[in-house]
Design an enzyme around this catalytic site. Structure first.
Site, short mmCIF file in Angstrom:
data_model
loop_
_atom_site.label_atom_id
_atom_site.label_comp_id
_atom_site.label_asym_id
_atom_site.label_seq_id
_atom_site.Cartn_x
_atom_site.Cartn_y
_atom_site.Cartn_z
N SER A 1 -7.74 -65.97 -55.08
CA SER A 1 -6.84 -66.58 -55.88
C SER A 1 -6.55 -67.84 -55.37
CB SER A 1 -5.74 -65.39 -55.91
OG SER A 1 -4.68 -65.94 -56.85
N ASP B 1 -8.60 -68.74 -59.26
CA ASP B 1 -9.45 -67.89 -60.17
C ASP B 1 -8.92 -67.92 -61.57
OD1 ASP B 1 -6.83 -66.55 -59.42
OD2 ASP B 1 -7.70 -64.54 -59.67
MG MG Z 1 -5.04 -65.97 -59.12
#
Ligand code: MG
Length: 445
Positions: A91, A233
């Protein structure tokens, strides 16, 4: 230490997240012969080797691994709507981190499944028989399918009519493969920034004010109507107004809730129930109530928001960090659809700078206190928090809501620390409540 945190498996590559671990996880998630597992990844340099090991694990356990290549988390979850999927990402964490997030039936898997995987990884499992091994294939249609799903949930007619200039900063992450294109198809004039998938990150991946200072400057310099930035992401999207100012996470969520609850456009006005977390600010509560909606508060984390959406029948769920779930499309936060909805909102309601100013943001204070035994401390804190006059919630830490604000004390999910968050309609009240909470926490550590 457990394998899974609040957001899947995550850690430094080579230390916690290794190809060896990915192989074991790949084996552990396959529950039956021939089960399909879609595998996508963000742009991190360690992504391909983790992918290779994970795919080997899936195949050796008899599963059918389907590689998606570089794709955002929501794209991967959507691809695995009828089976399983794994997203290889850390992330917003630094480039030396990586991780794996597991999905089943288009949503994050529940904690019980994670515990089963943990158990199998620890125990170690052998490969399937030579004639029961699975196979692998490549699917290059997942991005297209996600684009179509996102476009179907936005008012493309309105966006086309207004043809706004949109600066999209993908942070050199997974969003590069989709967001600039979907915005262009929706009729935006697109300026792409940090939009190559090199895996070399030109900025920090957390879409916050510090990492986006240059992006904000560019939004103004190129005369964009709106700027949007993703994390690594692309399950998050944050907005920058036409003057190059960040809308702010609380204001952005409040605006989105108000907009979706109204009859502003396609995919809106479809329900009254909205989910958010114990971290949601008063601005969010006010915006939902003003638009005639009902706000359901749940624990921090997208899995808990998704579960609340299912239980309460919500048509939207948002976390203040910029993760928004549009359940009609997919039951995980989708930064790509969020980008489209933010553009749609400014097309429908006008300039973001003006919208932003309409949201009343109240003074807030956050603080963190080191604590070794969080459980023991929280037990003591819980007793002492009864001194506050208000409605106490214990869904995640302890939160007390009163007429003009709220205070929350909760153990950190990732650090040996206890956190206080406090918001109040006036600065004096804030100070008073915060001091009282701080006294309680300090005397309980
Ligand atoms: Mg994320």
């Amino acid at each position: 230490m457990g394998l899974f945190g609040t957001s899947g498996i995550r850690g430094k590559f080579g230390e916690f997240v290794t190809p060896e671990l990915a192989l074991k996880v790949g084996k552990a998630i396959v529950e039956r012969q021939g089960e399909k597992v879609f595998v996508g990844r963000d742009t991190r340099l360690s992504g391909p080797v983790i992918e290779a090991a994970l795919v080997a694990g899936v195949v050796s356990a008899g599963g059918e691994a389907v590689r998606l290549g570089v794709a955002p988390t929501p794209t991967v979850a959507l691809a695995g709507r009828d089976s399983k999927a794994v997203m290889i990402t850390a992330s917003h964490n630094p480039p030396d981190y990586n991780g794996m997030k597991i999905f089943g039936k288009g949503g994050e898997v529940q904690r019980e499944f994670e515990r089963r995987v943990e158990f199998k990884v620890e125990k170690g499992i052998g490969a399937a028989r030579w004639d029961e091994l699975g196979s692998e294939s490549f699917d290059d249609g997942a991005v297209r399918r996600h684009m179509d799903a996102a476009l179907a949930h936005a008012d493309v007619g309105l966006i086309r009519k207004k043809a706004p200039k949109v600066l999209i900063d993908c942070g050199n992450g997974a969003g590069c493969s989709i967001t600039p294109y979907v915005l262009r198809e929706a009729g935006c004039r697109v300026v792409g920034v940090n939009a190559d998938k090199s895996g070399i990150f030109a900025r920090g991946l957390e879409p916050n004010a510090e990492n986006l200072s240059e992006t904000c400057r560019l939004v103004k310099a190129c005369g964009a109507d709106i700027g949007i930035a993703h994390d690594g992401d692309a399950d998050r999207a944050v907005a920058i107004d036409e003057n190059g100012e960040m809308v702010g996470l609380d204001a952005q969520l409040a605006l989105m809730c108000g907009y979706l609850l109204g009859k502003g456009g396609k995919g809106t006005g479809k329900g009254k129930d909205v989910a958010s977390t114990v971290e949601a600010s008063l601005a969010v509560r006010e915006s939902v109530e003003k638009a005639g909606g009902r706000l359901h508060i749940t624990r921090v984390g997208s899995l808990d928001v998704a579960n609340a959406i299912r239980e309460k029948g919500c048509f939207f769920g948002g976390e203040p960090c910029g993760e928004y779930i549009f359940p009609e499309e997919v039951m995980v936060p989708d930064g790509v659809l969020c980008a489209l909805k933010l553009v749609e909102m400014t097309c429908a309601l006008g300039k973001l700078s003006a919208l932003r100013k309409k949201v009343k943001i109240y003074p807030m204070r956050r603080s963190k206190y080191e604590c070794r035994d969080k459980e023991k401390a929280m037990r003591a804190i819980r007793e002492k928090m009864k001194a506050f006059e208000g409605r106490m919630h214990t869904i995640d830490g302890i939160r007390v809501d009163f007429e003009n604000g709220w205070v929350m004390v909760r153990p950190s999910g990732t650090e040996p620390a206890i956190r206080i968050t406090c918001e109040h309609r006036n600065a004096k009240g804030l100070e008073k409540v915060f001091k009282q909470a701080e006294g309680i926490v300090k005397s309980s550590l």
